[in-house]
Design a protein around this motif. Structure first.
Motif, PDB file in Angstrom:
ATOM      1  N   GLN A  74       0.855  -1.183   0.000  1.00 26.65           N
ATOM      2  CA  GLN A  74       0.000   0.000   0.000  1.00 26.65           C
ATOM      3  C   GLN A  74       0.893   1.235   0.000  1.00 26.65           C
ATOM      4  N   ASN A  79       2.296   3.618   5.074  1.00 25.07           N
ATOM      5  CA  ASN A  79       2.041   2.875   6.304  1.00 25.07           C
ATOM      6  C   ASN A  79       0.992   3.609   7.138  1.00 25.07           C
ATOM      7  N   SER A 136      -3.908   0.072   6.124  1.00 19.72           N
ATOM      8  CA  SER A 136      -2.500  -0.223   5.922  1.00 19.72           C
ATOM      9  C   SER A 136      -1.912  -0.467   7.315  1.00 19.72           C
ATOM     10  N   ASN A 155       4.144  -4.051   5.253  1.00 17.50           N
ATOM     11  CA  ASN A 155       3.559  -3.396   4.078  1.00 17.50           C
ATOM     12  C   ASN A 155       4.353  -3.748   2.825  1.00 17.50           C
ATOM     13  N   ASN A 187      -2.596  -8.843   4.084  1.00 19.91           N
ATOM     14  CA  ASN A 187      -2.781  -7.447   3.703  1.00 19.91           C
ATOM     15  C   ASN A 187      -4.087  -7.272   2.933  1.00 19.91           C
ATOM     16  N   GLN A 203      -7.701  -4.906   3.613  1.00 22.66           N
ATOM     17  CA  GLN A 203      -8.373  -4.056   2.620  1.00 22.66           C
ATOM     18  C   GLN A 203      -9.777  -4.559   2.280  1.00 22.66           C
TER      19      GLN A 203
END
Length: 240
Positions: free
Chosen positions: A55, A58, A143, A195, A215, A219
């Motif tokens: 992303q 952070n 994130s 990340n 991750n 999202q």
């Protein structure tokens, strides 16, 4: 290869003789060191990994997250004390047979069983009522940063710990197997909240719960509830 059972028993006896104040201090120190290890590992990988960020930015580090992360350390210390109590009162037995093969099999068993239990625990945490009270704070981190792993509601932290203790009550796992599993758990949680993708992309084909796998969950909260693997998400139709 087998470990020396006599020497190991002597080592365990040291902890058996701990007073409760000693257990409290030991638990806080150990969990504090693991907290610092996780942060150090995160920063090291983030600074040395050449891969692009998953992303753009952070998640910002805030005082409230920092204080909550410290409280997570306290909750983990409390779980360790509960574990010590169960051990000293015969609810948890520690196995003495410690061949490399047995340790390997026990670690694999812990990873798969805990992954299944954590999948259901995590899925339940996303039910609207539970999510609003417990899990929503963690998902403020769409994130991530080096505190994300520890930004948890106290009941989540204790719930995971109690789930682990129940598993340990079902079988005489060796201390080495338990220690290896807990270290893998910490490293996996740290890496999962990077990340940057830490794992090679091809590992996804072998059902590994990669950094991108988790991750993507941050999202899209309806997908990827597993932790170490993507097995259960693939099985139950929540894999992305």
């Amino acid at each position: 290869m087998n470990f020396n059972e006599t020497d190991f028993s002597d080592y365990i006896n040291v902890f058996w003789q701990f007073s409760w104040p000693q257990w409290m201090i030991f638990s806080l120190i150990m969990n504090g060191l693991l907290y610092l290890f996780s942060i150090g590992l995160y920063v090291f990988i983030d600074k040395t990994c050449q891969k692009n960020q998953l992303q753009e930015e952070n998640h910002p580090i805030t005082k409230s997250d920092f204080y909550l992360s410290l409280f997570t350390v306290f909750c983990n210390s409390l779980v360790m004390l509960i574990g010590a109590f169960l051990w000293k009162n015969g609810w948890i037995d520690l196995g003495n047979k410690m061949s490399i093969i047995q340790i390997f099999l026990e670690v694999i068993a812990l990873l798969l069983l805990m992954d299944l239990l954590m999948f259901f625990f995590h899925y339940t945490a996303h039910m609207p009522f539970v999510y609003k009270i417990l899990h929503g704070k963690h998902h403020e981190h769409v994130s991530t940063n080096f505190l994300s792993l520890f930004v948890l509601h106290p009941l989540e932290t204790i719930g995971f710990g109690l789930m682990m203790l129940v598993v340990l009550m079902t079988h005489d796992f060796s201390v080495i197997s338990i220690t290896v599993y807990l270290l893998i758990n910490l490293i996996w949680g740290t890496v999962g909240h990077l990340n940057r993708e830490f794992f090679p992309a091809w590992l996804d084909r072998f059902f590994v719960g990669t950094t991108k796998f988790h991750n993507d969950h941050h999202q899209d909260e309806t997908k990827n509830f597993g932790f170490y693997t993507s097995i259960w998400d693939r099985l139950f139709g929540t894999y992305k």
